[in-house]
Each structure stands twice: as C-alpha cells, then as structure tokens.
Design a protein around this motif. Structure first.
Motif, PDB file in Angstrom:
ATOM      1  N   ASP A  28      -4.294  -0.961  -3.606  1.00 16.90           N
ATOM      2  CA  ASP A  28      -5.578  -0.476  -3.094  1.00 16.90           C
ATOM      3  C   ASP A  28      -5.637  -0.620  -1.565  1.00 16.90           C
ATOM      4  OD1 ASP A  28      -8.229   0.022  -2.433  1.00 16.90           O
ATOM      5  OD2 ASP A  28      -9.060  -1.248  -4.017  1.00 16.90           O
ATOM      6  N   PRO A  29      -5.743   0.484  -0.833  1.00 18.51           N
ATOM      7  CA  PRO A  29      -5.743   0.415   0.638  1.00 18.51           C
ATOM      8  C   PRO A  29      -6.958  -0.270   1.236  1.00 18.51           C
ATOM      9  CG  PRO A  29      -6.227   2.650  -0.098  1.00 18.51           C
ATOM     10  CD  PRO A  29      -5.806   1.880  -1.308  1.00 18.51           C
ATOM     11  N   SER A  30      -8.008  -0.473   0.435  1.00 14.44           N
ATOM     12  CA  SER A  30      -9.213  -1.124   0.955  1.00 14.44           C
ATOM     13  C   SER A  30      -9.115  -2.645   0.961  1.00 14.44           C
ATOM     14  CB  SER A  30     -10.437  -0.696   0.133  1.00 14.44           C
ATOM     15  OG  SER A  30     -10.375  -1.233  -1.180  1.00 14.44           O
ATOM     16  N   LEU A  31      -8.081  -3.196   0.333  1.00 14.30           N
ATOM     17  CA  LEU A  31      -7.936  -4.642   0.260  1.00 14.30           C
ATOM     18  C   LEU A  31      -7.566  -5.227   1.620  1.00 14.30           C
ATOM     19  CD1 LEU A  31      -5.922  -5.035  -3.084  1.00 14.30           C
ATOM     20  CD2 LEU A  31      -8.368  -5.437  -2.733  1.00 14.30           C
ATOM     21  N   ASP A  32      -8.008  -6.459   1.876  1.00 27.14           N
ATOM     22  CA  ASP A  32      -7.593  -7.139   3.095  1.00 27.14           C
ATOM     23  C   ASP A  32      -6.110  -7.455   3.019  1.00 27.14           C
ATOM     24  OD1 ASP A  32      -7.164 -10.220   2.363  1.00 27.14           O
ATOM     25  OD2 ASP A  32      -8.863  -9.474   1.205  1.00 27.14           O
ATOM     26  N   LYS A  77       0.812  -1.213   0.000  1.00 26.24           N
ATOM     27  CA  LYS A  77       0.000   0.000   0.000  1.00 26.24           C
ATOM     28  C   LYS A  77       0.844   1.262   0.000  1.00 26.24           C
ATOM     29  CE  LYS A  77      -3.775  -2.485   2.258  1.00 26.24           C
ATOM     30  NZ  LYS A  77      -4.570  -2.707   3.488  1.00 26.24           N
TER      31      LYS A  77
END
Length: 221
Positions: free
Chosen positions: A140-144, A134
C-alpha cells in the motif's frame, strides 16, 4: 528454455531466489533511479515467471524469462555505477554452506537474506525497504516508510514459503540423509570464519563483528 523443463521444483525455487538476490544485494547499496528500475524489473520478472514455472514446469515463456532474468542479474547490470557495492547475502551464505553442506545455496540465500533484511531495517534504512515494497511487492503506497518496509519483508518471506523453501535454518538438516536439525551451536564456527575473513563495515547495514553476525543468525534460526 526446454532444457530446464525437467529441473525439479525445489531447485527451480532455489534458482528463483538466487536470481533475485544477485540484483537485490546491490539494490540496497545505494539509490540510483535508472539502476533501481532495472533491478526492480529483474526482481518482478523472477517473481511472476517463477510462479508460472512452479505451477507449470513446461511453461516455455516462464522458463525463458527466468533464464533472461538470471543472465541480467548475474551480469550485475543493475549495479553499474553504484557506490559501496557489496554482495552481503552471498558472503554470509557461502560461508554457511561451506560449513553445513546440507544447506543448498538458493535455500540458504532465502533464509540469510530474510534474516539480514530484518536485522538491517532501521529508521535510516526504512525508506529504501519501503520503496522496494511498494514497487516490487505492491505494498500500500499510503503506508509510512517503516510500516511499508515491514510489509515488504513479510511479502518476501511469504514468497519464499510459497515457493516451498524454508524460511528458518532450524527447519534444515545438519547433514544430508540425517534427521538432526541445525542449531545455534552449529553456527558458531560459521560466524568465527566470517569475522576472520569478511569485512562487513561498508554493507547496507554494517556488520562489524561477532555480535552482529550472531544477531543475524539468531534471526535466521
């Protein structure tokens, strides 16, 4: 910096990966906010300036930034204060190049580090790999964490390819001037010497014996 204008693209690419590895290896040993930021800055500089230098070998600013990133990386400035610091990738690659001299150090570093990161990715290590992805690679910062960690490793592999370097040992020759490519059989003596001389028990993802080393090299092939 002008002295490096004539460095060939392949050697420039090898240098970029080696710069990154000298700070990446300690980056994964422990988490320290300030030291991580220093390491991430060095890595991002190597990526951005490296791309510019590859496109234009006479880009003075790019070459200068690479030299400064190289100096900060080799000084291990981002490792100060860390616990369990170990030069994981370099330990393995130096043994590889000692046995197979056609493997140029920086190219070997790219292959070995990529394989080791794949080997080292677990539920426990995923958060640090995800953070790396990240912050350094723009994942993508929303990914687990586990998904982001895999994306980070893919970004790293793509960057190695972008520089024109191999990502697998099976793409490299056994001996300079010959056509035969490296096989698993060529790796066995490398692993034997690593088992005899390298203590990998404190590494980010421990390497405890022959089976672990072979697992890494199978990923490298």
């Amino acid at each position: 910096p002008t002295y490096t204008f004539s460095v060939p693209p392949f050697q420039t690419a090898c240098g970029i990966i080696d710069i990154m590895s000298h700070t990446l290896e300690t980056y994964f040993s422990s988490t320290m906010a300030l030291q991580d930021s220093i390491s991430e800055g060095i890595q991002k500089s190597a990526i951005h300036a490296g791309r510019r230098a590859m496109m234009n070998p006479k880009d003075y600013d790019a070459r200068a930034e690479l030299l400064w990133a190289s100096e900060l990386s080799i000084m291990q400035i981002s490792s100060f204060g860390r616990s369990n610091v170990a030069t994981i990738i370099h330990t393995i690659e130096h043994m590889l190049s000692a046995h197979i001299d056609a493997v140029v150090h920086g190219a070997g570093i790219g292959i070995v580090s990529l394989a080791y990161y794949k080997y080292a990715l677990t539920d426990k290590t995923a958060p640090k790999f995800a953070h790396w992805g990240k912050v350094v690679w723009g994942v993508d910062p929303s990914l687990d964490d586990y998904t982001a960690a895999n994306e980070a490793i893919k970004c790293y592999e793509s960057f190695i390819s972008e520089l024109g370097l191999p990502t697998r040992l099976s793409q490299m020759k056994k001996k300079r001037g010959e056509d035969a490519l490296i096989t698993l059989e060529d790796i066995i003596p490398v692993v034997d010497d690593l088992v005899a001389t390298a203590d990998g028990s404190k590494w980010y993802q421990p390497v405890k014996g022959k089976d672990d080393y072979m697992a890494i090299f199978k990923l490298a092939l």
